[in-house]
Scaffold this motif. Structure first.
Motif, PDB file in Angstrom:
ATOM      1  N   MET A   1       0.838  -1.198   0.000  1.00  0.00           N
ATOM      2  CA  MET A   1       0.000   0.000   0.000  1.00  0.00           C
ATOM      3  C   MET A   1       0.867   1.239   0.000  1.00  0.00           C
ATOM      4  O   MET A   1       1.887   1.295   0.704  1.00  0.00           O
ATOM      5  CB  MET A   1      -0.888  -0.027   1.241  1.00  0.00           C
ATOM      6  N   ALA A   2       0.508   2.227  -0.798  1.00  0.00           N
ATOM      7  CA  ALA A   2       1.257   3.486  -0.847  1.00  0.00           C
ATOM      8  C   ALA A   2       1.046   4.271   0.443  1.00  0.00           C
ATOM      9  O   ALA A   2      -0.071   4.366   0.949  1.00  0.00           O
ATOM     10  CB  ALA A   2       0.795   4.309  -2.033  1.00  0.00           C
ATOM     11  N   VAL A   3       2.155   4.791   0.966  1.00  0.00           N
ATOM     12  CA  VAL A   3       2.102   5.530   2.232  1.00  0.00           C
ATOM     13  C   VAL A   3       2.715   6.912   2.006  1.00  0.00           C
ATOM     14  O   VAL A   3       3.749   7.011   1.340  1.00  0.00           O
ATOM     15  CB  VAL A   3       2.876   4.756   3.327  1.00  0.00           C
ATOM     16  N   PRO A   4       2.120   7.983   2.503  1.00  0.00           N
ATOM     17  CA  PRO A   4       2.681   9.316   2.317  1.00  0.00           C
ATOM     18  C   PRO A   4       4.065   9.425   2.936  1.00  0.00           C
ATOM     19  O   PRO A   4       4.307   8.927   4.044  1.00  0.00           O
ATOM     20  CB  PRO A   4       1.690  10.237   3.026  1.00  0.00           C
ATOM     21  N   LYS A   5       4.994  10.071   2.204  1.00  0.00           N
ATOM     22  CA  LYS A   5       6.372  10.190   2.692  1.00  0.00           C
ATOM     23  C   LYS A   5       6.465  11.264   3.767  1.00  0.00           C
ATOM     24  O   LYS A   5       7.242  11.131   4.714  1.00  0.00           O
ATOM     25  CB  LYS A   5       7.289  10.541   1.525  1.00  0.00           C
ATOM     26  N   ARG A   6       5.695  12.361   3.565  1.00  0.00           N
ATOM     27  CA  ARG A   6       5.780  13.489   4.492  1.00  0.00           C
ATOM     28  C   ARG A   6       4.402  13.764   5.082  1.00  0.00           C
ATOM     29  O   ARG A   6       3.384  13.599   4.410  1.00  0.00           O
ATOM     30  CB  ARG A   6       6.250  14.740   3.753  1.00  0.00           C
ATOM     31  N   ARG A   7       4.412  14.213   6.296  1.00  0.00           N
ATOM     32  CA  ARG A   7       3.189  14.622   6.960  1.00  0.00           C
ATOM     33  C   ARG A   7       2.630  15.847   6.247  1.00  0.00           C
ATOM     34  O   ARG A   7       3.379  16.762   5.901  1.00  0.00           O
ATOM     35  CB  ARG A   7       3.518  14.977   8.409  1.00  0.00           C
ATOM     36  N   GLN A   8       1.328  15.856   6.016  1.00  0.00           N
ATOM     37  CA  GLN A   8       0.711  17.022   5.382  1.00  0.00           C
ATOM     38  C   GLN A   8       0.626  18.157   6.397  1.00  0.00           C
ATOM     39  O   GLN A   8       0.243  17.939   7.550  1.00  0.00           O
ATOM     40  CB  GLN A   8      -0.690  16.649   4.890  1.00  0.00           C
ATOM     41  N   SER A   9       0.998  19.375   5.961  1.00  0.00           N
ATOM     42  CA  SER A   9       1.038  20.519   6.879  1.00  0.00           C
ATOM     43  C   SER A   9      -0.371  20.925   7.295  1.00  0.00           C
ATOM     44  O   SER A   9      -1.351  20.629   6.604  1.00  0.00           O
ATOM     45  CB  SER A   9       1.734  21.694   6.210  1.00  0.00           C
TER      46      SER A   9
END
Ligand SMILES: [Zn+2]
Length: 58
Positions: free
Chosen positions: A1-9
Motif C-alpha cells: 500500500m502506498a504511504v505518504p512520505k511526508r506529513r501534510q502541513s
C-alpha cells in the motif's frame, strides 16, 4: 500500500477543508414557468424575477 512520505502541513489540511462547509444551492420552481432555479436569481428561462420581467429572453 502506498504511504505518504511526508506529513501534510496544517496549512494544506486547512486549504482542503476550506470548501467542506459549502452546501448545494437551494432550488425553487419559478412561479411563471415552473423550471427549477436557485433562489434570489432571475429565471434564465422566462427572465422574470419577483413577478416582474427583468431580462428579455432570447
Ligand atoms: Zn421562469
Amino acid at each position: 500500500m502506498a504511504v505518504p512520505k511526508r506529513r501534510q502541513s496544517n496549512s494544506r489540511t486547512g486549504m482542503r477543508r476550506a470548501h467542506d462547509a459549502k452546501t448545494a444551492k437551494q432550488l425553487a420552481s419559478c412561479p411563471k414557468c415552473s423550471t427549477q432555479i436557485p433562489t434570489h436569481v432571475v429565471c434564465p428561462n422566462c427572465g422574470y424575477y419577483m413577478g416582474r420581467k427583468v431580462v428579455d429572453e432570447q
